[in-house]
Design a protein around this motif. Sequence first.
Motif, short mmCIF file in Angstrom:
data_model
loop_
_atom_site.label_atom_id
_atom_site.label_comp_id
_atom_site.label_asym_id
_atom_site.label_seq_id
_atom_site.Cartn_x
_atom_site.Cartn_y
_atom_site.Cartn_z
N ASP A 189 97.84 -14.03 96.07
CA ASP A 189 98.14 -15.42 96.41
C ASP A 189 98.27 -16.31 95.17
N VAL A 190 97.40 -16.10 94.19
CA VAL A 190 97.38 -16.94 92.99
C VAL A 190 97.15 -16.05 91.78
N LEU A 191 98.00 -16.20 90.78
CA LEU A 191 97.84 -15.48 89.51
C LEU A 191 97.77 -16.51 88.39
N LEU A 192 96.70 -16.44 87.59
CA LEU A 192 96.47 -17.38 86.50
C LEU A 192 96.30 -16.62 85.20
N CYS A 193 96.69 -17.24 84.11
CA CYS A 193 96.58 -16.56 82.82
C CYS A 193 96.49 -17.58 81.69
N ASN A 194 95.47 -17.40 80.85
CA ASN A 194 95.39 -18.11 79.57
C ASN A 194 95.53 -17.05 78.48
N PRO A 195 96.77 -16.72 78.11
CA PRO A 195 97.02 -15.60 77.20
C PRO A 195 96.91 -16.03 75.74
N PRO A 196 96.94 -15.09 74.81
CA PRO A 196 97.14 -15.46 73.40
C PRO A 196 98.55 -16.03 73.26
N TYR A 197 98.67 -17.24 72.70
CA TYR A 197 99.99 -17.88 72.68
C TYR A 197 100.30 -18.65 71.39
N GLU A 207 86.83 -22.44 62.67
CA GLU A 207 86.12 -21.90 63.82
C GLU A 207 86.96 -20.86 64.56
N VAL A 208 88.27 -21.11 64.62
CA VAL A 208 89.19 -20.18 65.29
C VAL A 208 89.52 -19.01 64.38
N ALA A 209 89.90 -19.30 63.15
CA ALA A 209 90.34 -18.26 62.22
C ALA A 209 89.24 -17.25 61.94
N ASP A 210 88.00 -17.71 61.84
CA ASP A 210 86.91 -16.83 61.42
C ASP A 210 86.09 -16.27 62.57
N HIS A 211 86.24 -16.80 63.79
CA HIS A 211 85.33 -16.40 64.85
C HIS A 211 86.00 -16.02 66.16
N ASP A 212 87.09 -16.67 66.55
CA ASP A 212 87.82 -16.22 67.73
C ASP A 212 88.60 -14.96 67.37
N PRO A 213 88.61 -13.94 68.24
CA PRO A 213 89.39 -12.74 67.94
C PRO A 213 90.88 -13.05 67.86
N ALA A 216 93.19 -12.65 70.77
CA ALA A 216 93.09 -13.61 71.87
C ALA A 216 93.70 -14.95 71.52
N VAL A 217 94.17 -15.09 70.28
CA VAL A 217 94.71 -16.37 69.81
C VAL A 217 96.22 -16.30 69.59
N PHE A 218 96.65 -15.30 68.83
CA PHE A 218 98.05 -15.24 68.38
C PHE A 218 98.90 -14.39 69.30
N GLY A 219 100.09 -14.90 69.61
CA GLY A 219 100.97 -14.25 70.58
C GLY A 219 102.31 -13.83 70.03
N GLY A 220 102.32 -13.30 68.80
CA GLY A 220 103.58 -12.84 68.21
C GLY A 220 104.31 -13.94 67.47
N HIS A 243 101.45 -18.40 94.05
CA HIS A 243 101.50 -19.33 92.91
C HIS A 243 101.14 -18.63 91.61
N VAL A 244 101.81 -19.04 90.53
CA VAL A 244 101.47 -18.57 89.18
C VAL A 244 101.28 -19.78 88.28
N GLY A 245 100.26 -19.70 87.41
CA GLY A 245 100.02 -20.72 86.40
C GLY A 245 99.71 -20.06 85.08
N ILE A 246 100.42 -20.45 84.02
CA ILE A 246 100.27 -19.82 82.70
C ILE A 246 100.08 -20.89 81.65
N GLU A 247 98.96 -20.83 80.94
CA GLU A 247 98.74 -21.76 79.83
C GLU A 247 99.60 -21.34 78.65
N HIS A 248 99.98 -22.33 77.81
CA HIS A 248 100.82 -22.02 76.66
C HIS A 248 100.57 -23.03 75.55
N ASP A 249 101.14 -22.76 74.40
CA ASP A 249 101.03 -23.67 73.25
C ASP A 249 101.84 -24.94 73.53
#
Length: 287
Positions: A189-197, A207-213, A216-220, A243-249
């Motif tokens: 019914d509902v598909l959601l995604c906060n992908p690496p983007y 904080e992001v460069a040194d600690h977030d994987p 999970a951050v960069f999307g090509g 319904h689909v919802g996708i987070e993006h930059d």
Amino acid sequence: MDSDNEHPSRHPVPGVLARATAELARAGVESPRVDAEWLAAHVLEIPRGRLLLADAMRTDELRRFEALVADRARRIPLQHLLGTAAFRHLELSVGDGVFIPRPETELLAGWGIDVSPPAAVVVDLCSGTGAIALSIAEESKPAEVYAVERSPVALSFLRRNAAGFPLVRVVEGDVTSADLLTFLDGRVDVLLCNPPYVPDGTPVPPEVADHDPAEAVFGGADGLSVIRPVIALAGRLLKSGGHVGIEHDDVHGDAVPQLLLEDGRFTEVTAQIDLTGRPRFATARRR
């Protein structure tokens, strides 16, 4: 301070917070006062809102607080120091190796909650801590929620956070895999995604460069290398009207809606903005 000299084992909270705020500001921390308050509340084991009622720290508390402030000044994420990240009504376990959920993603989760019918089948791709999946499970009345993650470290946090949510099924899987969740084809019914983007090479805070994987951050190169297969997967998994919802930059305000339109299986394609007015996620319905 005179009071410090008279009572060396008691350190007034206002002065302690002022010094910590100045130290964090010098280190370039974006919200130095707020972070200082969170750390003080953590050390004092009280809600942040009760700091105004706290008059002083003991010497041992001050030492622990100063050590945490020094770590924060080295740009260790606040959430890692606290051990948890707040997301909607949840307190999620976080640490090195898992992406810290951001406040802006609460909007995507809220949208998903609003469009979920009773007894919905919901899929959360690139689940990380499980922030979206667990919010859906807590705030709506789904029948099944599938939280998909491929990183072994992130999966350990996801399983820990999902332990109290029997409706949430943790799935180890890659969203680019052709055989992912085939048993749900046409049932979701509902598909959601906060992908690496984030596009490769984009400058990000320490904080992001040194600690977030990074995965999970960069999307090509264009930031869309994961979003493209997610759209294809949504077309396969969603039932008619789903319904689909996708987070993006914020640079993808036109690109992601266009990808959904070009797929041909979606209607009601909508660009959604965040609280700052920036494009933040795209939504659509399965034809």
